[in-house]
Design a protein around this motif. Sequence first.
Motif, PDB file in Angstrom:
ATOM      1  N   LYS A  15       2.426  15.970 -25.972  1.00  0.00           N
ATOM      2  CA  LYS A  15       3.349  16.238 -26.805  1.00  0.00           C
ATOM      3  C   LYS A  15       4.670  15.758 -25.993  1.00  0.00           C
ATOM      4  N   ALA A  16       4.744  15.573 -24.758  1.00  0.00           N
ATOM      5  CA  ALA A  16       5.981  15.230 -24.214  1.00  0.00           C
ATOM      6  C   ALA A  16       6.279  13.694 -24.262  1.00  0.00           C
ATOM      7  N   ILE A  17       7.589  13.735 -24.449  1.00  0.00           N
ATOM      8  CA  ILE A  17       8.189  12.501 -24.598  1.00  0.00           C
ATOM      9  C   ILE A  17       9.033  12.428 -23.370  1.00  0.00           C
ATOM     10  N   LEU A  18       8.995  11.395 -22.341  1.00  0.00           N
ATOM     11  CA  LEU A  18       9.968  11.327 -21.123  1.00  0.00           C
ATOM     12  C   LEU A  18      11.062  10.460 -21.339  1.00  0.00           C
ATOM     13  N   VAL A  19      12.366  11.127 -20.684  1.00  0.00           N
ATOM     14  CA  VAL A  19      13.446  10.200 -20.635  1.00  0.00           C
ATOM     15  C   VAL A  19      13.700  10.032 -19.108  1.00  0.00           C
ATOM     16  N   VAL A  20      13.730   9.049 -18.602  1.00  0.00           N
ATOM     17  CA  VAL A  20      13.869   8.760 -17.172  1.00  0.00           C
ATOM     18  C   VAL A  20      15.024   7.974 -16.862  1.00  0.00           C
ATOM     19  N   PRO A  21      16.012   8.641 -16.190  1.00  0.00           N
ATOM     20  CA  PRO A  21      17.011   8.003 -15.764  1.00  0.00           C
ATOM     21  C   PRO A  21      16.644   7.166 -14.238  1.00  0.00           C
ATOM     22  N   ALA A  22      17.435   6.443 -13.719  1.00  0.00           N
ATOM     23  CA  ALA A  22      17.224   5.564 -12.719  1.00  0.00           C
ATOM     24  C   ALA A  22      16.609   6.531 -11.589  1.00  0.00           C
ATOM     25  N   GLY A  23      15.860   6.137 -10.557  1.00  0.00           N
ATOM     26  CA  GLY A  23      15.314   7.011  -9.677  1.00  0.00           C
ATOM     27  C   GLY A  23      13.893   6.718  -9.400  1.00  0.00           C
ATOM     28  N   CYS A  24      13.133   7.142  -8.387  1.00  0.00           N
ATOM     29  CA  CYS A  24      11.961   6.821  -7.976  1.00  0.00           C
ATOM     30  C   CYS A  24      10.803   6.934  -9.200  1.00  0.00           C
ATOM     31  N   SER A  25      11.159   7.749 -10.035  1.00  0.00           N
ATOM     32  CA  SER A  25      10.506   7.627 -11.276  1.00  0.00           C
ATOM     33  C   SER A  25      10.481   6.787 -12.251  1.00  0.00           C
ATOM     34  N   SER A  26      11.421   5.834 -12.123  1.00  0.00           N
ATOM     35  CA  SER A  26      11.354   4.579 -12.803  1.00  0.00           C
ATOM     36  C   SER A  26      10.693   3.562 -11.945  1.00  0.00           C
ATOM     37  N   VAL A  27      10.690   3.825 -10.796  1.00  0.00           N
ATOM     38  CA  VAL A  27       9.842   2.580 -10.238  1.00  0.00           C
ATOM     39  C   VAL A  27       8.305   2.884  -9.954  1.00  0.00           C
TER      40      VAL A  27
ATOM     41  N   LYS B 137       9.241  14.902 -36.646  1.00  0.00           N
ATOM     42  CA  LYS B 137       8.309  14.343 -35.858  1.00  0.00           C
ATOM     43  C   LYS B 137       8.170  15.461 -34.646  1.00  0.00           C
ATOM     44  N   ASP B 138       7.073  15.557 -34.309  1.00  0.00           N
ATOM     45  CA  ASP B 138       6.518  16.840 -33.483  1.00  0.00           C
ATOM     46  C   ASP B 138       6.800  16.078 -32.098  1.00  0.00           C
TER      47      ASP B 138
ATOM     48  N   GLU C 278       3.280   8.792 -31.425  1.00  0.00           N
ATOM     49  CA  GLU C 278       2.197   7.912 -31.832  1.00  0.00           C
ATOM     50  C   GLU C 278       2.485   6.427 -31.139  1.00  0.00           C
ATOM     51  N   ASN C 279       3.397   6.049 -30.721  1.00  0.00           N
ATOM     52  CA  ASN C 279       4.002   5.001 -30.108  1.00  0.00           C
ATOM     53  C   ASN C 279       4.219   4.994 -28.591  1.00  0.00           C
ATOM     54  N   ARG C 280       3.319   5.044 -27.933  1.00  0.00           N
ATOM     55  CA  ARG C 280       3.187   5.488 -26.514  1.00  0.00           C
ATOM     56  C   ARG C 280       3.602   4.413 -25.431  1.00  0.00           C
ATOM     57  N   TYR C 281       4.624   3.702 -25.849  1.00  0.00           N
ATOM     58  CA  TYR C 281       5.228   2.611 -24.735  1.00  0.00           C
ATOM     59  C   TYR C 281       5.948   3.313 -23.572  1.00  0.00           C
TER      60      TYR C 281
ATOM     61  N   GLN D 139       6.599   3.922 -12.056  1.00  0.00           N
ATOM     62  CA  GLN D 139       5.694   3.234 -13.350  1.00  0.00           C
ATOM     63  C   GLN D 139       5.220   2.034 -13.144  1.00  0.00           C
ATOM     64  N   GLY D 140       5.516   1.365 -12.280  1.00  0.00           N
ATOM     65  CA  GLY D 140       5.128  -0.131 -11.886  1.00  0.00           C
ATOM     66  C   GLY D 140       5.894  -0.975 -12.792  1.00  0.00           C
ATOM     67  N   ILE D 141       4.904  -2.231 -12.743  1.00  0.00           N
ATOM     68  CA  ILE D 141       5.817  -3.117 -13.215  1.00  0.00           C
ATOM     69  C   ILE D 141       5.613  -3.906 -14.708  1.00  0.00           C
ATOM     70  N   ILE D 142       6.234  -3.993 -15.463  1.00  0.00           N
ATOM     71  CA  ILE D 142       6.232  -4.278 -16.892  1.00  0.00           C
ATOM     72  C   ILE D 142       5.186  -5.649 -16.721  1.00  0.00           C
ATOM     73  N   PRO D 143       4.230  -5.734 -17.563  1.00  0.00           N
ATOM     74  CA  PRO D 143       3.971  -5.185 -18.876  1.00  0.00           C
ATOM     75  C   PRO D 143       3.176  -4.223 -18.910  1.00  0.00           C
ATOM     76  N   LYS D 144       2.977  -3.444 -17.508  1.00  0.00           N
ATOM     77  CA  LYS D 144       2.026  -2.430 -17.466  1.00  0.00           C
ATOM     78  C   LYS D 144       2.930  -1.135 -16.985  1.00  0.00           C
ATOM     79  N   ASN D 145       2.006   0.057 -17.020  1.00  0.00           N
ATOM     80  CA  ASN D 145       2.932   1.308 -16.969  1.00  0.00           C
ATOM     81  C   ASN D 145       1.881   2.368 -16.549  1.00  0.00           C
ATOM     82  N   SER D 146       2.296   3.025 -15.341  1.00  0.00           N
ATOM     83  CA  SER D 146       1.108   3.862 -14.909  1.00  0.00           C
ATOM     84  C   SER D 146       1.374   5.443 -15.782  1.00  0.00           C
ATOM     85  N   TYR D 147       2.629   5.349 -16.445  1.00  0.00           N
ATOM     86  CA  TYR D 147       2.422   6.854 -17.129  1.00  0.00           C
ATOM     87  C   TYR D 147       1.832   6.687 -18.430  1.00  0.00           C
ATOM     88  N   HIS D 148       1.426   7.874 -18.807  1.00  0.00           N
ATOM     89  CA  HIS D 148       0.619   8.152 -20.034  1.00  0.00           C
ATOM     90  C   HIS D 148       1.596   8.689 -21.108  1.00  0.00           C
ATOM     91  N   PHE D 149       2.819   9.099 -20.662  1.00  0.00           N
ATOM     92  CA  PHE D 149       3.871   9.515 -21.421  1.00  0.00           C
ATOM     93  C   PHE D 149       4.486   8.542 -22.076  1.00  0.00           C
TER      94      PHE D 149
END
Lengths: 183, 183, 90, 90, 393, 393, 306, 306
Positions: free
Chosen positions: H40-52, H90-91, E202-205, H54-64
């Motif tokens: 449904k997916a929640i991502l956990v991303v350790p350092a790597g290209c996939s951290s980059v 939580k699901d 629900e909190n898609r940050y 995403q782009g720059i705060i406060p924006k983020n290209s991931y929809h996850f």
Amino acid sequence: MFVEIRIHGRGGQGAVTAANLLVTAALFEGKYGQAFPFFGAERRGAPVLAFARISDKPIRIHSEIKEPDMVVVFDPSLFEIVDVLAGLKPGGKILVNSPEPIEVKGSYEVYYVDATRIALELKLVVAGWALINTPMLGAMAKVLGNISIDSVVKAIKTNWSGKLGEINAVAAERAFKSVRKIT
Amino acid sequence: MFVEIRIHGRGGQGAVTAANLLVTAALFEGKYGQAFPFFGAERRGAPVLAFARISDKPIRIHSEIKEPDMVVVFDPSLFEIVDVLAGLKPGGKILVNSPEPIEVKGSYEVYYVDATRIALELKLVVAGWALINTPMLGAMAKVLGNISIDSVVKAIKTNWSGKLGEINAVAAERAFKSVRKIT
Amino acid sequence: MSDLIKIKDNILPLSVTSEAAMGKTGSWRTFKPVIDYSKCINCYLCWLYCPFSVISKSEEGVVIDYEYCKGCGVCANVCPVKAIAFVPER
Amino acid sequence: MSDLIKIKDNILPLSVTSEAAMGKTGSWRTFKPVIDYSKCINCYLCWLYCPFSVISKSEEGVVIDYEYCKGCGVCANVCPVKAIAFVPER
Amino acid sequence: MSVLTLTGNYAVAWAVKRARVQVVAAYPITPQTTIVEKISQMVENGEMNAKLIRVESEHSALAATFGAAIGGARAFTATASHGLLYMHEVLWWTAGARVPVVMAVVTRAIGPPWNIWTDHSDIMDQRDTGWIISMAEDNQEAFDLTLQAFRITEDDDVNLPMIVGLDAFILSHTYAPVDVLEQEDVDKWLPPRKQLYVIDSENRYSMGNIAYPKDYMLMRYDIERAMERAKKIIEKVDREYGEYFGRSYGGLIECYKCSDAKYLVALMGAWAGDAKEAVDKLRENGYNVGIMRVRFIRPLAVEKILEYASGKKGVLVMDRSISFGSAGPLFIEISSVLSMNGKPPAMKGVLAGIGGVDVGYRDIMDIISKFVDEVEERGWFVKRQEWFFSHKR
Amino acid sequence: MSVLTLTGNYAVAWAVKRARVQVVAAYPITPQTTIVEKISQMVENGEMNAKLIRVESEHSALAATFGAAIGGARAFTATASHGLLYMHEVLWWTAGARVPVVMAVVTRAIGPPWNIWTDHSDIMDQRDTGWIISMAEDNQEAFDLTLQAFRITEDDDVNLPMIVGLDAFILSHTYAPVDVLEQEDVDKWLPPRKQLYVIDSENRYSMGNIAYPKDYMLMRYDIERAMERAKKIIEKVDREYGEYFGRSYGGLIECYKCSDAKYLVALMGAWAGDAKEAVDKLRENGYNVGIMRVRFIRPLAVEKILEYASGKKGVLVMDRSISFGSAGPLFIEISSVLSMNGKPPAMKGVLAGIGGVDVGYRDIMDIISKFVDEVEERGWFVKRQEWFFSHKR
Amino acid sequence: MSLNLRKEPDIKYVRPGDAACPGCPEAMGLRYLGMALGDKAILVVPAGCSSVIQGIIPKNSYHFPTVNIVFAAGASTAAGLAAAYEMLGKDAVVVVWAGDGGTSDIGFASLSGAAERNDNIIYICVDNEAYMNTGIQRSSLTPYGAWTTTTWKGKREHKKDLPLIMVSHRVPYVATASVAYPHDFIAKLKKAASIRGFKYIHLHAPCPVGWKFDADKTVEVAKLAVETGMWILFEYHNGVLRISPPSRPYMNKEKRKPVREYIKLQDRFRNLRDEDLVELEKRIDETWNWYMMLEQWTSREQKTLE
Amino acid sequence: MSLNLRKEPDIKYVRPGDAACPGCPEAMGLRYLGMALGDKAILVVPAGCSSVIQGIIPKNSYHFPTVNIVFAAGASTAAGLAAAYEMLGKDAVVVVWAGDGGTSDIGFASLSGAAERNDNIIYICVDNEAYMNTGIQRSSLTPYGAWTTTTWKGKREHKKDLPLIMVSHRVPYVATASVAYPHDFIAKLKKAASIRGFKYIHLHAPCPVGWKFDADKTVEVAKLAVETGMWILFEYHNGVLRISPPSRPYMNKEKRKPVREYIKLQDRFRNLRDEDLVELEKRIDETWNWYMMLEQWTSREQKTLE
Ligand SMILES: Cc1ncc(C[n+]2csc(CCOP(=O)(O)OP(=O)(O)O)c2C)c(N)n1
Ligand SMILES: Cc1ncc(C[n+]2csc(CCOP(=O)(O)OP(=O)(O)O)c2C)c(N)n1
Ligand code: SF4
Ligand code: SF4
Ligand code: SF4
Ligand code: SF4
Ligand code: SF4
Ligand code: SF4
Ligand SMILES: [Mg+2]
Ligand SMILES: [Mg+2]
């Protein structure tokens, strides 16, 4: 009232548990207490130390006990390998687990109790070792003089429930009664 | 003499190498220099920045260049997507890689050089990209006015040995000669 | 402290190999292994398995160093001919 | 800074999903993919493989969003009928 | 009220249970281990409704705790010494993310050589990380502070993680009476988990992607603002706890006979009890001293230190660790604050009790009286380091 | 003499080669990576006779470096930011073992959020560990300091590991002329590897088994003694290097126009160059200021700071990091030292440039002149924290 | 390679008066290490019982030169030492002596890294199936069903199959060993020392304290582990896996003793339910199948390659 | 499970305007992840290209929803998140998205720990065979012979066989995948999401920047990896390993394309000598043999167990 106690035992004999239960018993008497081990490499059979403080005021200090008022010896063979009397205050008390009176040089009050026999009689044995901590606890209470056997029993029963608690309580009671001063 | 230069290029075009070689060339002239990138997520094709300082005294400052004396544009299409003139000092110089004169508003000295053609002619191409950093370097030296083409060639040859050094040196020389001021 | 290892006047976290790094561990014993040489067949299994290297080989056979023997009983357990008795210390 | 995410007056290291997190990446392009709709067979492989989700499915078929297309050429490479040309930007 | 005889570690475990912690992730290390053993027992017995993650290292322990916390659970971990050092990176990450987490640290010396006894190097080493850092004086306070930690960290004005420190063995393994509050009372006082944000469906940050310098700096500034606010919250929570349960400790700093004293002693942790004993005895001998027991090294009670030390003739700082090449960390901090005084009092930093060396009240009496005598005799001076190697008795 | 255009990182790599380092173990992290890339190239080219261990993490990087060093090899590693945090435990171990090791740290901000630009949090975070910690001002100094580090660490009076710090990008990735000394000259100046002890088949010690409190404390005390001696050695090595190669930097602290100044600015690292520019300009405007460039934060130059600051009206400290809940670490250290002054000067701690925010000489001019004006106007004061967010230009 | 006990010298690599508990398998193992490698071995010891067994500074019961090191860094420290010795031309065998926790948990990345780099070390995992030094907490090598102080009701997951994982690293040498079979262990150590590159030996080490059996039964319990098939002795070298002689009889499932015989000596299994025993037995069979399959396949492979 | 491209919705899980390089396989993979698991997916991303990316705060290209985390802690952070969601009811599907470095090197202890604990997460290793985010340094998953900026003359060790190692962990689910085979990858993701416990998917992700091929060839190179047998697609579930359809043809060695075809597109192999090629080919055969043997054996096993 402020008493400092040092217990000499062997790794596996439950000296710390005895000290801890003594404090709990004191608590039931409205007193304050503190119990702690000297924590080193505690190996089964190796000589170990535990300490207790009993007081009628809250205890703030946390440093080591270097000049105890009382020394408790769980295993008389320890006399030969460690200096059990180190720092013991003149006139201090000594309580030894022993079937018979033993001789100690110096101006101390010496007590003995046959905790091993009590434990064996009650089948308090694990892996060939007699569990002497509760009888020694009972004896300690008696020698200290200001902790009732009721409180000791209560403390034992908060620690072990059911049958085990019962037997240990009996052990403590027997020791409480049978401890003797060597004169 | 103290000049601050900003180079606009695209990731993969070698803007930083050009800046670095400019500093090396300046060194051969007894001058001092400093070259550095703006280090962000530098992706192939994405607009990137590099900076250089040339001075006849040792350079102590390390902060960013915000008001350059000269701006170098490796790719004219960048005019449309980034503010290449930002902070450029009035009267400052602009050097553009372009086959033809381009129009820039404001009171600047504008230069152009067809670095892409020079690179293509010399077959300085990798993965479809023209390697324009050495021709741009030659042109920069010329526009700056106080760095000889000999030093530029020497700098190039310390960086690339053999054949590659030769060709790049030729590229720089050609650009040095063909850069034009737009009047 | 005077025992600590000093090199060029520095007190270092070093130690040197030595017996009795924890004292005479014979004092830990509550049971004692006793070899019945009449039964012993000199197989040296007790020597091999004693965790604390307190059994030595000598002319007369295996010898236990009671100063250090911790009384674990492993030797008695591995002896194929039960030549080692394990008796209470006191 | 005013864009940073604040909750109860705290400036937090958070971001929200958004287009253009690195700006309009169409500017990175040096080559441009151009679809020849006459050849296209609507297999959607270009749609499937475009790393940047800049190809959409519409009534008329696949459509490239040039504001963001980085011009990598993957679409052209995977097109089974070579319906995508890859032409220099300038 | 139920008073139990508990070690400091068990007191912490009980507080964790009372706080209805939902996820615990931890790794064994002496002298912390018994905290997690006890929690493990409570969880397996069904006494405590929590998930225990038996991780494979401390780095993972704090990472898993952090993961649970950012997902919305009340989360706890505990460690000591090398464990704390091994998870050090994750401490920074947790604070930077502004996620409330509570961790018990049983302070222990750092090797080599191996040494398992108390020493404050490990906890002091965390003082830059953005964690709130506290030290208990006794088992009861370890219990109370752990409970308070959840209120403090989850306060809207804070949202920073917190360490509850307790000295190895002299608290962690020492049995003493502890008033273990009833669950229903605690429930009334401690609200359910709160936090600034959660990450879930629900909190898609996204938390933590790259920030450019200026934005980054603002976020760091904001951590500092929260630290500043935390000072008030710590005081408030301690006060309210007192009103509710009858025990308060003075917030950031406990002032023991310090108001009317001419000399102050600053220190942290369990030896404060011995120091109080020493002060009482010294006062009988005409030494007019008091104690400033620093309960929180972070946030540092700058204002209170200035206030308490104002007008004093001398301030003695006792450190149980050293920042090699400078001085004891507490000394550095306190002297830094006292430099704000137009004319700082006489000061001395004493390094004692390192690696578990026993320091009793008689030792402390010697240390204090020596300092006072020196100041009275020589006048004002500042000495950054004096090593006290316990001797007699 | 051969002057090359090198980045700060390449300058370090060259110094490592010149020092005839025998084992390098390292792990990539921006902005350190190019140091190891360059070394890797040199080793694979056969230009450098060393073994490169391409470890799987920074914890292992320093452990392998330590292993090599305790085995008798001259050993080097390099890292930054999270890499440094991840190996933090091993820093303590290396210093505790008294084994000389040299490490380059390219200072970088700590996440979250991720940020790769310069910030001194990472290097300052190591200040308790027993490492000698230095910061270079420019690429040449990065080269010289790296060479000096081997002499310092391996000195009989020291035997402690050392960090050579350089700012991310503004040194690490900036090309500038560097005088790369000739191998034969370096060989004359830098003797082969020396160390207090080695562990190998001929030296059958055990390093690091358990020590009881009192013995342990003595060993910690001994580290501090070595730190104290290191002060002299650092000064000596810098002086001798100057005599040999013509470049000296002032030892522990570089005093730039500080003797005759009324106000001092203390700072570390690359922005010292901008600060010097600022000071020169300010002096033209009548501001009588000088710079105390702290080259070594450990050991802290207590005596020199006192000496240089004596009689000054004000001391401004610029920190590129913060110890959350207190102040900038450099400010804490310097104010702690200045409390030893009977009457400390006016002081202010400015927090600037955090997370790579650009701070130019004009910014520094503003910061300094503001401080001077305030002191002149308001008189004596101490302000622990003032945040400077760069703005214009 | 056989051992003549009569002729073996009487050198004590763990000197009497050490700090190990009575019946300690780690002290036993170190003794064999000394018998196998003699004065050439340099020990790297991450935190664990083996750090404590040394005793108290300034004394040390080990006759090996020893580098004690932080818990997670056994393999990497050894890699550095080996590199130094190589550069300096010093003759030595660098041996990591690490517990199951130091190996399979906190130190596993470091171990796996050294394996992949093929660092020239012998890595020995002394597996007493829990964190003993901190008082018997569960490790990834604790077997299913075992009580520890962090699994009061018995561990819910199976013992990580670390030997298999190390074989999957496809390194030059992997072997398992047991303190009950010193001849086998010593032979493996000697073989390992003769190979350049990365060598892994996994030593099964029943601990009376943590497993709660009487101190005299260390060898007995260790033997039972092999005889019941709970522990399989094998050697993997040059790509070929071979079950070692002491374990070969138990390739035949019928020959294996009932697991209960092993379990019942150990109080740590006191809460084991019947269904847990079934689960354990299933795992034993599966594990045997893996290794027997690997023996078959790798030896066949070897033949086709020859 | 088949994918109907026509019907697949047009949701962009990596929103246009992200920071990936042209032709990036990681962005591609994330797209498939979104297609498979949706919101449904929640991502956990350790350092790597996939951290980059995403782009720059406060924006983020991931929809996850995404938790960025320190490099070594992908799996453990995910374990914590999954525990929290479970406690709170939580699901969500907790997914670690980590590079080869984050997985096989610095994060390997954490990964192995989560596997052993059977934490309820999906761990995806996005394998571009080097540390790309820091500029192409060697990882344990870099193949033999490949140039990187820390192996200028080509890596001297073979790629760690991580899928085999994860199978050896004997967890509920292990699979390999490739960005060139999205259908296969998506099906595996969906299967994984339906299983409770620990799931590992190893995604082969050729990177134009690090491997030095033209950005349009990402899919082509990825396909060639499969067609030459350099990369084997398989699935291991319930103890049974099965080579996946796209790879099945190449069980027959004759059908495999020559490795040279794969190598020659990639400039990172420019220094590969002939003997290196032979070494690589030998490794390919060996690896195939491992997996084919496992398929045979595990399916036989399965039958006997049924
Ligand atoms: C980073 C770190 N975490 C935890 C510890 C505490 N610790 C020391 S030894 C040990 C257990 C060792 O277990 P194992 O590796 O199995 O060896 P054993 O004691 O069983 O021989 C632990 C958890 C430590 N020293 N360092
Ligand atoms: C503790 C730590 N060490 C090093 C780094 C630097 N670092 C960030 S990403 C990265 C490489 C990532 O490689 P990989 O996991 O393969 O992912 P890729 O970039 O290839 O996608 C490194 C070394 C870091 N962030 N943290
Ligand atoms: S009892 Fe134990 S220590 Fe003593 S000799 Fe026998 S095996 Fe050795
Ligand atoms: S094991 Fe028994 S038979 Fe063999 S040597 Fe020892 S005592 Fe003698
Ligand atoms: S060129 Fe690349 S980014 Fe553009 S549409 Fe094609 S695949 Fe997508
Ligand atoms: S891949 Fe080619 S044929 Fe298929 S939809 Fe795209 S353009 Fe059309
Ligand atoms: S706990 Fe076990 S392994 Fe550790 S020293 Fe004691 S017997 Fe040996
Ligand atoms: S380096 Fe490779 S994996 Fe990383 S973003 Fe660029 S293309 Fe993607
Ligand atoms: Mg173990
Ligand atoms: Mg990668």
